[in-house]
Design a protein around this motif. Structure first.
Motif, PDB file in Angstrom:
ATOM      1  N   ARG A  54     -16.120  -4.470   3.686  1.00 28.12           N
ATOM      2  CA  ARG A  54     -15.591  -5.757   4.367  1.00 28.12           C
ATOM      3  C   ARG A  54     -13.909  -5.484   4.316  1.00 28.12           C
ATOM      4  O   ARG A  54     -13.326  -6.062   5.136  1.00 28.12           O
ATOM      5  CB  ARG A  54     -15.892  -6.960   4.058  1.00 28.12           C
ATOM      6  N   TYR A  55     -13.370  -4.830   3.677  1.00 25.95           N
ATOM      7  CA  TYR A  55     -12.120  -4.545   3.415  1.00 25.95           C
ATOM      8  C   TYR A  55     -11.493  -3.257   4.089  1.00 25.95           C
ATOM      9  O   TYR A  55     -10.106  -3.290   4.352  1.00 25.95           O
ATOM     10  CB  TYR A  55     -11.258  -4.391   1.937  1.00 25.95           C
ATOM     11  N   LEU A  56     -12.431  -2.515   4.508  1.00 29.74           N
ATOM     12  CA  LEU A  56     -11.974  -1.192   5.202  1.00 29.74           C
ATOM     13  C   LEU A  56     -11.130  -1.533   6.647  1.00 29.74           C
ATOM     14  O   LEU A  56     -10.096  -0.875   6.678  1.00 29.74           O
ATOM     15  CB  LEU A  56     -13.225  -0.731   5.444  1.00 29.74           C
ATOM     16  N   LEU A  57     -11.586  -2.577   7.195  1.00 34.87           N
ATOM     17  CA  LEU A  57     -10.705  -2.649   8.638  1.00 34.87           C
ATOM     18  C   LEU A  57      -9.325  -3.114   8.098  1.00 34.87           C
ATOM     19  O   LEU A  57      -8.299  -2.627   8.935  1.00 34.87           O
ATOM     20  CB  LEU A  57     -11.447  -3.979   9.354  1.00 34.87           C
ATOM     21  N   SER A  58      -9.142  -4.013   7.198  1.00 33.13           N
ATOM     22  CA  SER A  58      -7.811  -4.269   7.078  1.00 33.13           C
ATOM     23  C   SER A  58      -6.949  -3.188   6.272  1.00 33.13           C
ATOM     24  O   SER A  58      -5.687  -3.063   6.547  1.00 33.13           O
ATOM     25  CB  SER A  58      -7.819  -5.612   5.987  1.00 33.13           C
ATOM     26  N   LEU A  59      -7.587  -2.435   5.438  1.00 37.75           N
ATOM     27  CA  LEU A  59      -6.998  -1.392   4.885  1.00 37.75           C
ATOM     28  C   LEU A  59      -6.522  -0.382   5.964  1.00 37.75           C
ATOM     29  O   LEU A  59      -5.475   0.316   5.839  1.00 37.75           O
ATOM     30  CB  LEU A  59      -7.938  -0.628   3.788  1.00 37.75           C
ATOM     31  N   GLN A  60      -7.240  -0.164   6.832  1.00 33.06           N
ATOM     32  CA  GLN A  60      -7.114   0.797   8.089  1.00 33.06           C
ATOM     33  C   GLN A  60      -5.917   0.322   8.824  1.00 33.06           C
ATOM     34  O   GLN A  60      -5.004   1.030   9.431  1.00 33.06           O
ATOM     35  CB  GLN A  60      -8.140   1.083   8.732  1.00 33.06           C
ATOM     36  N   LYS A  61      -5.942  -1.044   9.254  1.00 34.26           N
ATOM     37  CA  LYS A  61      -4.791  -1.419   9.997  1.00 34.26           C
ATOM     38  C   LYS A  61      -3.569  -1.341   9.350  1.00 34.26           C
ATOM     39  O   LYS A  61      -2.320  -1.027   9.851  1.00 34.26           O
ATOM     40  CB  LYS A  61      -5.286  -2.817  10.359  1.00 34.26           C
ATOM     41  N   CYS A  62      -3.319  -1.717   7.998  1.00 42.33           N
ATOM     42  CA  CYS A  62      -2.306  -1.827   7.283  1.00 42.33           C
ATOM     43  C   CYS A  62      -1.804  -0.417   6.997  1.00 42.33           C
ATOM     44  O   CYS A  62      -0.546   0.030   7.398  1.00 42.33           O
ATOM     45  CB  CYS A  62      -2.564  -2.399   5.738  1.00 42.33           C
ATOM     46  N   SER A  63      -2.774   0.567   6.724  1.00 44.64           N
ATOM     47  CA  SER A  63      -2.418   1.958   6.631  1.00 44.64           C
ATOM     48  C   SER A  63      -1.640   2.487   8.087  1.00 44.64           C
ATOM     49  O   SER A  63      -0.638   3.145   8.053  1.00 44.64           O
ATOM     50  CB  SER A  63      -3.675   2.817   6.392  1.00 44.64           C
ATOM     51  N   ALA A  64      -2.261   2.072   8.994  1.00 40.66           N
ATOM     52  CA  ALA A  64      -1.732   2.571  10.451  1.00 40.66           C
ATOM     53  C   ALA A  64      -0.281   2.016  10.531  1.00 40.66           C
ATOM     54  O   ALA A  64       0.580   2.974  11.207  1.00 40.66           O
ATOM     55  CB  ALA A  64      -2.803   2.401  11.770  1.00 40.66           C
ATOM     56  N   TRP A  65      -0.040   0.932  10.309  1.00 38.30           N
ATOM     57  CA  TRP A  65       1.284   0.233  10.403  1.00 38.30           C
ATOM     58  C   TRP A  65       2.259   1.195   9.517  1.00 38.30           C
ATOM     59  O   TRP A  65       3.340   1.433  10.023  1.00 38.30           O
ATOM     60  CB  TRP A  65       1.321  -1.183  10.050  1.00 38.30           C
ATOM     61  N   PHE A  66       2.042   1.430   8.386  1.00 36.43           N
ATOM     62  CA  PHE A  66       2.992   2.099   7.558  1.00 36.43           C
ATOM     63  C   PHE A  66       3.145   3.337   7.985  1.00 36.43           C
ATOM     64  O   PHE A  66       4.329   4.017   7.885  1.00 36.43           O
ATOM     65  CB  PHE A  66       2.586   2.078   6.290  1.00 36.43           C
ATOM     66  N   GLU A  67       2.079   4.003   8.407  1.00 44.37           N
ATOM     67  CA  GLU A  67       2.125   5.687   9.007  1.00 44.37           C
ATOM     68  C   GLU A  67       3.281   5.490  10.358  1.00 44.37           C
ATOM     69  O   GLU A  67       4.021   6.131  10.543  1.00 44.37           O
ATOM     70  CB  GLU A  67       0.930   5.847   9.477  1.00 44.37           C
ATOM     71  N   GLY A 102     -17.861   4.569  -0.176  1.00 40.08           N
ATOM     72  CA  GLY A 102     -18.860   3.550  -0.664  1.00 40.08           C
ATOM     73  C   GLY A 102     -18.594   2.656  -1.919  1.00 40.08           C
ATOM     74  O   GLY A 102     -19.240   1.935  -2.549  1.00 40.08           O
ATOM     75  N   LEU A 103     -17.447   3.038  -2.531  1.00 40.11           N
ATOM     76  CA  LEU A 103     -16.867   2.590  -3.813  1.00 40.11           C
ATOM     77  C   LEU A 103     -16.412   1.211  -3.712  1.00 40.11           C
ATOM     78  O   LEU A 103     -16.411   0.356  -4.602  1.00 40.11           O
ATOM     79  CB  LEU A 103     -15.904   3.438  -4.675  1.00 40.11           C
ATOM     80  N   ILE A 104     -15.822   1.054  -2.803  1.00 39.75           N
ATOM     81  CA  ILE A 104     -15.127  -0.368  -2.343  1.00 39.75           C
ATOM     82  C   ILE A 104     -15.717  -0.966  -1.044  1.00 39.75           C
ATOM     83  O   ILE A 104     -16.253  -0.471  -0.316  1.00 39.75           O
ATOM     84  CB  ILE A 104     -13.599  -0.128  -1.954  1.00 39.75           C
ATOM     85  N   ASN A 105     -16.128  -2.386  -1.301  1.00 40.98           N
ATOM     86  CA  ASN A 105     -16.753  -2.999  -0.460  1.00 40.98           C
ATOM     87  C   ASN A 105     -16.192  -2.825   1.070  1.00 40.98           C
ATOM     88  O   ASN A 105     -14.772  -2.952   1.407  1.00 40.98           O
ATOM     89  CB  ASN A 105     -16.836  -4.441  -0.549  1.00 40.98           C
TER      90      ASN A 105
END
Length: 258
Positions: free
Chosen positions: A139-152, A134-137
Motif C-alpha cells: 500500500r506504500y508502493l505507489l507513494s514511494l514510486q511517486k516520490c522516487s520519480a520526483w527526485f529522479e 513483498g517485504l514492505i506492505n
C-alpha cells in the motif's frame, strides 16, 4: 572453486592496455565486472522488450507477449536490487564538493541539485524494491514510486543544466585551441600537442552531448511516472523509445570508459 582457480591462473591484462588494444572478450570481462556495466545491459534488455510490446508488433493475446511482459517486469525489479547502496556514490560526491561561502557559485548549486536529487532517488528506490519483493506492505508502493520519480526528475534537471555549462566551457576551449593551431601553422610551428588536445576535446564534446540526450530521455520517463502515464508525453511507445535510446547511449558510454 574451478572458476576461481582458472581466474588465478589467467594472466591479468596489462594496466596500460587501451580499449583498442584489447580483444573483445577481455573488454567484455572488464565491462561485466562493473556494476554499471551489468545494470546498463539489463536496462537495454528491459526497454527493448518494452519497445516491442508498445510498438504493437505482437498481439496482446499471444503467449510470447505475456512472457515478454513478465520478463520486462522481472528485469525492472532486478535492476532496483542491483543498484542497492548506489546512493552512497552521490553522498561522497556531495561531500567532496567545496561549499565554502567564498567559493560557492551556480555550478555548486547545480551539483547539489543533481547529486542530491539522484542520491535521494536511489535511496528511495531501495524501498521500492523491498515493496515489489513483498517485504514492505504494497500500500506504500505507489507513494514511494511517486516520490522516487520526483527526485529522479529533479536530479536530471540539475544534471542537464550542469552539463550544458560544461559543454559551453569545452566549446570555448576548442575555439581557443583552433585559433592557436591556425596561428602556429601560419608561423610554420609544429602543433602536434595542440591538435591531440583538440581531438580529445572533440571526443569529450560528443560524449557530453550524448549524455545530455540520455538525461533528456530519462527525464521524459521520470515525467511519465510523475504523471502516472497521462498525457501525450507519457504515450507507451514514446516512453519505451526514450528508454531504449537512453539504454543504448549509456551502454555505449560504459563500454568506451572500460
Amino acid at each position: 572453486m574451478a572458476s576461481a582457480a582458472a581466474a588465478a591462473n589467467r594472466p591479468e591484462p596489462h594496466k596500460s592496455t587501451t580499449a583498442k588494444d584489447r580483444d573483445f572478450l577481455t573488454h567484455l570481462e572488464l565491462y561485466l565486472a562493473k556494476r554499471d556495466g551489468v545494470d546498463k545491459l539489463l536496462k537495454l534488455s528491459r526497454y527493448a522488450a518494452k519497445f516491442v510490446l508498445s510498438s504493437g508488433v505482437l498481439a496482446g493475446d499471444l503467449p510470447i507477449a505475456g512472457r515478454l511482459k513478465s520478463f520486462e517486469s522481472s528485469v525492472g525489479v532486478s535492476r532496483k536490487a542491483f543498484r542497492l547502496g548506489k546512493f552512497v556514490q552521490n553522498m561522497n560526491a556531495l561531500r567532496a564538493t567545496d561549499f565554502a561561502a567564498g567559493h560557492f557559485h551556480r555550478r555548486h548549486a547545480l551539483s547539489a541539485v543533481a547529486g542530491g536529487g539522484e542520491g535521494i532517488y536511489y535511496f528511495i528506490e531501495q524501498f521500492v524494491w523491498l515493496g515489489k519483493a513483498g517485504l514492505i506492505n504494497k500500500r506504500y508502493l505507489l507513494s514511494l514510486q511517486k516520490c522516487s520519480a520526483w527526485f529522479e526528475f529533479i536530479g536530471y534537471f540539475g544534471c542537464i543544466a550542469l552539463k550544458m555549462i560544461e559543454l559551453r566551457k569545452i566549446d570555448e576551449d576548442q575555439r581557443c585551441l583552433k585559433s592557436s593551431i591556425e596561428v602556429s601553422k601560419l608561423r610554420g610551428i609544429a602543433c602536434g600537442n595542440e591538435e591531440a588536445k583538440l581531438r580529445k576535446l572533440r571526443k569529450t564534446t560528443t560524449m557530453k552531448r550524448l549524455s545530455i540526450v540520455q538525461d533528456l530521455a530519462d527525464g521524459l520517463m521520470a515525467l511519465a511516472d510523475i504523471r502516472d502515464g497521462r498525457g501525450r508525453l507519457s504515450a507507451p511507445l514514446l516512453v519505451s523509445s526514450a528508454g531504449l535510446l537512453s539504454a543504448l547511449i549509456s551502454t555505449h558510454k560504459n563500454w568506451v570508459s572500460c
